[in-house]
Design a protein around this motif. Structure first.
Motif, PDB file in Angstrom:
ATOM      1  N   VAL A 135       6.616   8.428  -2.586  1.00  0.00           N
ATOM      2  CA  VAL A 135       6.181   7.270  -2.192  1.00  0.00           C
ATOM      3  C   VAL A 135       5.820   6.743  -3.491  1.00  0.00           C
ATOM      4  O   VAL A 135       6.083   5.390  -4.012  1.00  0.00           O
ATOM      5  CB  VAL A 135       5.056   7.135  -1.081  1.00  0.00           C
ATOM      6  CG1 VAL A 135       4.085   8.072  -1.478  1.00  0.00           C
ATOM      7  CG2 VAL A 135       5.242   5.946  -0.928  1.00  0.00           C
ATOM      8  N   PHE A 136       5.753   7.429  -4.406  1.00  0.00           N
ATOM      9  CA  PHE A 136       5.023   7.516  -5.868  1.00  0.00           C
ATOM     10  C   PHE A 136       6.019   6.446  -6.158  1.00  0.00           C
ATOM     11  O   PHE A 136       5.728   5.905  -7.427  1.00  0.00           O
ATOM     12  CB  PHE A 136       3.682   8.039  -5.674  1.00  0.00           C
ATOM     13  CG  PHE A 136       2.836   8.140  -5.571  1.00  0.00           C
ATOM     14  CD1 PHE A 136       1.994   7.314  -5.810  1.00  0.00           C
ATOM     15  CD2 PHE A 136       3.003   9.057  -4.956  1.00  0.00           C
ATOM     16  CE1 PHE A 136       0.584   7.785  -4.729  1.00  0.00           C
ATOM     17  CE2 PHE A 136       1.712   9.602  -4.150  1.00  0.00           C
ATOM     18  CZ  PHE A 136       0.645   8.868  -4.311  1.00  0.00           C
ATOM     19  N   ASP A 137       6.858   6.896  -6.516  1.00  0.00           N
ATOM     20  CA  ASP A 137       8.627   6.997  -7.657  1.00  0.00           C
ATOM     21  C   ASP A 137       8.918   5.649  -6.479  1.00  0.00           C
ATOM     22  O   ASP A 137      10.189   5.018  -6.745  1.00  0.00           O
ATOM     23  CB  ASP A 137       9.495   8.024  -8.327  1.00  0.00           C
ATOM     24  CG  ASP A 137       8.579   8.676  -8.476  1.00  0.00           C
ATOM     25  OD1 ASP A 137       7.743   8.103  -9.251  1.00  0.00           O
ATOM     26  OD2 ASP A 137       8.724   9.960  -9.328  1.00  0.00           O
ATOM     27  N   ASP A 138       9.068   5.311  -5.649  1.00  0.00           N
ATOM     28  CA  ASP A 138       9.750   4.487  -4.552  1.00  0.00           C
ATOM     29  C   ASP A 138       9.428   3.154  -5.125  1.00  0.00           C
ATOM     30  O   ASP A 138       8.049   2.301  -4.833  1.00  0.00           O
ATOM     31  CB  ASP A 138       9.169   3.749  -2.989  1.00  0.00           C
ATOM     32  CG  ASP A 138      10.335   3.367  -2.203  1.00  0.00           C
ATOM     33  OD1 ASP A 138      10.879   2.839  -2.969  1.00  0.00           O
ATOM     34  OD2 ASP A 138      10.375   3.630  -0.753  1.00  0.00           O
ATOM     35  N   PRO A 139      10.221   2.600  -5.740  1.00  0.00           N
ATOM     36  CA  PRO A 139      10.435   0.797  -6.132  1.00  0.00           C
ATOM     37  C   PRO A 139       9.839  -0.380  -5.813  1.00  0.00           C
ATOM     38  O   PRO A 139       8.739  -1.278  -5.666  1.00  0.00           O
ATOM     39  CB  PRO A 139      11.712   0.244  -6.913  1.00  0.00           C
ATOM     40  CG  PRO A 139      12.065   1.156  -6.526  1.00  0.00           C
ATOM     41  CD  PRO A 139      11.694   2.663  -5.371  1.00  0.00           C
ATOM     42  N   ALA A 140       9.281   0.338  -4.177  1.00  0.00           N
ATOM     43  CA  ALA A 140       8.902  -0.810  -2.945  1.00  0.00           C
ATOM     44  C   ALA A 140       7.498  -0.576  -3.000  1.00  0.00           C
ATOM     45  O   ALA A 140       6.750  -2.106  -2.703  1.00  0.00           O
ATOM     46  CB  ALA A 140       9.339  -0.188  -1.162  1.00  0.00           C
ATOM     47  N   TYR A 141       6.802   0.444  -3.762  1.00  0.00           N
ATOM     48  CA  TYR A 141       5.690  -0.006  -3.769  1.00  0.00           C
ATOM     49  C   TYR A 141       5.213  -0.212  -5.008  1.00  0.00           C
ATOM     50  O   TYR A 141       4.042   1.007  -5.213  1.00  0.00           O
ATOM     51  CB  TYR A 141       4.707   1.665  -2.684  1.00  0.00           C
ATOM     52  CG  TYR A 141       5.560   2.315  -1.752  1.00  0.00           C
ATOM     53  CD1 TYR A 141       5.032   1.304  -0.878  1.00  0.00           C
ATOM     54  CD2 TYR A 141       6.631   2.570  -1.341  1.00  0.00           C
ATOM     55  CE1 TYR A 141       5.618   1.208   0.709  1.00  0.00           C
ATOM     56  CE2 TYR A 141       6.682   2.700  -0.410  1.00  0.00           C
ATOM     57  CZ  TYR A 141       6.756   2.059   1.419  1.00  0.00           C
ATOM     58  OH  TYR A 141       6.728   2.022   2.859  1.00  0.00           O
ATOM     59  N   ALA A 144       0.656  -1.361  -0.319  1.00  0.00           N
ATOM     60  CA  ALA A 144      -0.036  -0.060  -0.243  1.00  0.00           C
ATOM     61  C   ALA A 144       1.161   1.537  -0.004  1.00  0.00           C
ATOM     62  O   ALA A 144       1.933   1.596   0.373  1.00  0.00           O
ATOM     63  CB  ALA A 144      -0.880  -0.169   1.161  1.00  0.00           C
ATOM     64  N   TYR A 145       0.885   2.466  -0.761  1.00  0.00           N
ATOM     65  CA  TYR A 145       1.722   3.598  -0.704  1.00  0.00           C
ATOM     66  C   TYR A 145       0.533   3.534   0.502  1.00  0.00           C
ATOM     67  O   TYR A 145       0.159   4.389   0.702  1.00  0.00           O
ATOM     68  CB  TYR A 145       0.853   4.393  -1.951  1.00  0.00           C
ATOM     69  CG  TYR A 145       0.988   4.271  -3.423  1.00  0.00           C
ATOM     70  CD1 TYR A 145       2.467   4.385  -3.867  1.00  0.00           C
ATOM     71  CD2 TYR A 145       0.993   3.398  -4.108  1.00  0.00           C
ATOM     72  CE1 TYR A 145       2.933   4.068  -4.795  1.00  0.00           C
ATOM     73  CE2 TYR A 145       0.836   3.252  -5.248  1.00  0.00           C
ATOM     74  CZ  TYR A 145       1.536   3.288  -5.775  1.00  0.00           C
ATOM     75  OH  TYR A 145       2.087   2.462  -7.330  1.00  0.00           O
ATOM     76  N   PRO A 146       2.008   4.130   1.107  1.00  0.00           N
ATOM     77  CA  PRO A 146       1.403   5.057   2.790  1.00  0.00           C
ATOM     78  C   PRO A 146       2.122   6.179   2.130  1.00  0.00           C
ATOM     79  O   PRO A 146       2.585   7.513   2.632  1.00  0.00           O
ATOM     80  CB  PRO A 146       2.552   4.236   3.306  1.00  0.00           C
ATOM     81  CG  PRO A 146       3.624   4.313   2.673  1.00  0.00           C
ATOM     82  CD  PRO A 146       3.282   3.750   1.345  1.00  0.00           C
ATOM     83  N   PHE A 147       0.560   7.283   1.744  1.00  0.00           N
ATOM     84  CA  PHE A 147       0.668   8.333   1.462  1.00  0.00           C
ATOM     85  C   PHE A 147      -0.237   9.482   2.294  1.00  0.00           C
ATOM     86  O   PHE A 147       1.675  10.260   2.503  1.00  0.00           O
ATOM     87  CB  PHE A 147      -0.467   8.698   0.451  1.00  0.00           C
ATOM     88  CG  PHE A 147      -0.430   9.957  -0.513  1.00  0.00           C
ATOM     89  CD1 PHE A 147       0.498  10.978  -0.401  1.00  0.00           C
ATOM     90  CD2 PHE A 147      -1.287  10.395  -0.645  1.00  0.00           C
ATOM     91  CE1 PHE A 147       1.052  12.323  -1.309  1.00  0.00           C
ATOM     92  CE2 PHE A 147      -1.423  11.934  -1.236  1.00  0.00           C
ATOM     93  CZ  PHE A 147      -0.234  12.771  -1.148  1.00  0.00           C
ATOM     94  N   GLY A 148      -0.816   9.300   2.988  1.00  0.00           N
ATOM     95  CA  GLY A 148      -1.504  10.227   4.690  1.00  0.00           C
ATOM     96  C   GLY A 148      -1.832  11.372   4.126  1.00  0.00           C
ATOM     97  O   GLY A 148      -1.997  12.250   5.407  1.00  0.00           O
ATOM     98  N   ARG A 149      -1.694  12.226   3.260  1.00  0.00           N
ATOM     99  CA  ARG A 149      -1.531  13.809   3.012  1.00  0.00           C
ATOM    100  C   ARG A 149      -3.387  14.008   3.096  1.00  0.00           C
ATOM    101  O   ARG A 149      -3.562  13.210   2.504  1.00  0.00           O
ATOM    102  CB  ARG A 149      -1.282  14.190   2.025  1.00  0.00           C
ATOM    103  CG  ARG A 149       0.278  14.259   2.226  1.00  0.00           C
ATOM    104  CD  ARG A 149       0.919  14.999   0.660  1.00  0.00           C
ATOM    105  NE  ARG A 149       2.001  14.889   0.686  1.00  0.00           N
ATOM    106  CZ  ARG A 149       3.278  15.535  -0.131  1.00  0.00           C
ATOM    107  NH1 ARG A 149       2.639  16.840  -1.179  1.00  0.00           N
ATOM    108  NH2 ARG A 149       3.910  15.674  -0.083  1.00  0.00           N
ATOM    109  N   LYS A 150      -3.446  15.044   3.721  1.00  0.00           N
ATOM    110  CA  LYS A 150      -4.868  15.771   3.802  1.00  0.00           C
ATOM    111  C   LYS A 150      -5.279  16.646   2.571  1.00  0.00           C
ATOM    112  O   LYS A 150      -4.304  17.108   2.592  1.00  0.00           O
ATOM    113  CB  LYS A 150      -5.401  16.177   5.263  1.00  0.00           C
ATOM    114  CG  LYS A 150      -4.918  15.492   6.594  1.00  0.00           C
ATOM    115  CD  LYS A 150      -4.868  15.788   7.558  1.00  0.00           C
ATOM    116  CE  LYS A 150      -5.065  15.014   9.044  1.00  0.00           C
ATOM    117  NZ  LYS A 150      -5.136  15.659   9.891  1.00  0.00           N
ATOM    118  N   ASN A 151      -6.164  16.597   2.620  1.00  0.00           N
ATOM    119  CA  ASN A 151      -7.099  17.937   2.057  1.00  0.00           C
ATOM    120  C   ASN A 151      -6.166  17.464   0.020  1.00  0.00           C
ATOM    121  O   ASN A 151      -6.231  18.578  -0.447  1.00  0.00           O
ATOM    122  CB  ASN A 151      -6.737  18.877   2.007  1.00  0.00           C
ATOM    123  CG  ASN A 151      -7.365  19.118   3.665  1.00  0.00           C
ATOM    124  OD1 ASN A 151      -8.365  18.916   3.759  1.00  0.00           O
ATOM    125  ND2 ASN A 151      -7.088  19.279   4.395  1.00  0.00           N
TER     126      ASN A 151
END
Length: 192
Positions: free
Chosen positions: A53-59, A11-18
């Motif tokens: 996180v979106f360019d991290d190969p782990a995700y 899972a992408y641990p993005f977490g940003r609000k709004n």
């Protein structure tokens, strides 16, 4: 649509609000009428940040996105759901969603799961190194550490997602009934 019952994986641990739909897919990507390739433009401004996180190969190819409160706010662009789908996202977990985004996601086969902030915080930690599982049948999100978070979902939407039925599929499922109605109307009102 592809039926969704269980979504399991990174899972992408993005977490940003709004996070608004312009962040999900910037306006200059909206010049297309096809969904293919929109994943490349998804989160373009976030991807410009080092270590995102979106360019991290782990995700790469993660089927789940963990987001913050009010995800999908802003304009009503359906392209946001298209971009997420093109990235391979099948479920978004957040404390709340924009109603329009949630509707667009559903219509495009993406489950939007509302969880309390404490559950999102825990899932953000777990997702750094471990998979999560979203089960629409039991309406739970689980982790390998025995975490179990129960969520509510509109029964109609849940059923449609699990059957892989969009609005066209629902209409086609009633083809025989529609045909009988049309025949009856032609007999009853031939002038129509």
């Amino acid at each position: 649509m592809t039926p969704l019952t269980t979504i399991e994986g990174k899972a992408y641990p993005f977490g940003r609000k709004n996070v608004d739909t312009d962040v999900i897919i910037p306006a200059h990507w909206l010049k297309t009428i096809t969904r293919a390739g929109l994943g490349k433009g998804a989160f373009e401004t976030v991807r410009a940040e080092p270590g995102n996180v979106f360019d991290d190969p782990a995700y790469a190819g993660a089927p789940v996105l963990i987001a913050g409160d009010n995800f999908g706010c802003g304009s009503s662009r359906e392209h946001a759901a298209w971009a997420l789908g093109d990235m391979g996202v099948k479920a978004v977990l957040a404390p709340s969603f924009s109603d329009i985004f949630s509707g667009n996601a559903f219509k495009n086969g993406i489950a939007t799961v509302v969880l309390p902030q404490a559950a999102i915080d825990r899932l953000m930690e777990v997702a750094k190194d471990h998979p999560v599982t979203v089960d629409l049948e039991t309406q739970t999100v689980t982790t390998p550490f025995q975490d179990r978070f129960v969520f509510e979902m509109d029964p109609f939407r849940r059923d449609c997602l699990m059957k892989g039925q969009d609005e066209i599929g629902l209409t086609l499922a009633m083809d025989a009934e529609i045909g009988r109605y049309e025949t009856a109307m032609a007999d009853e009102r031939p002038w129509l």
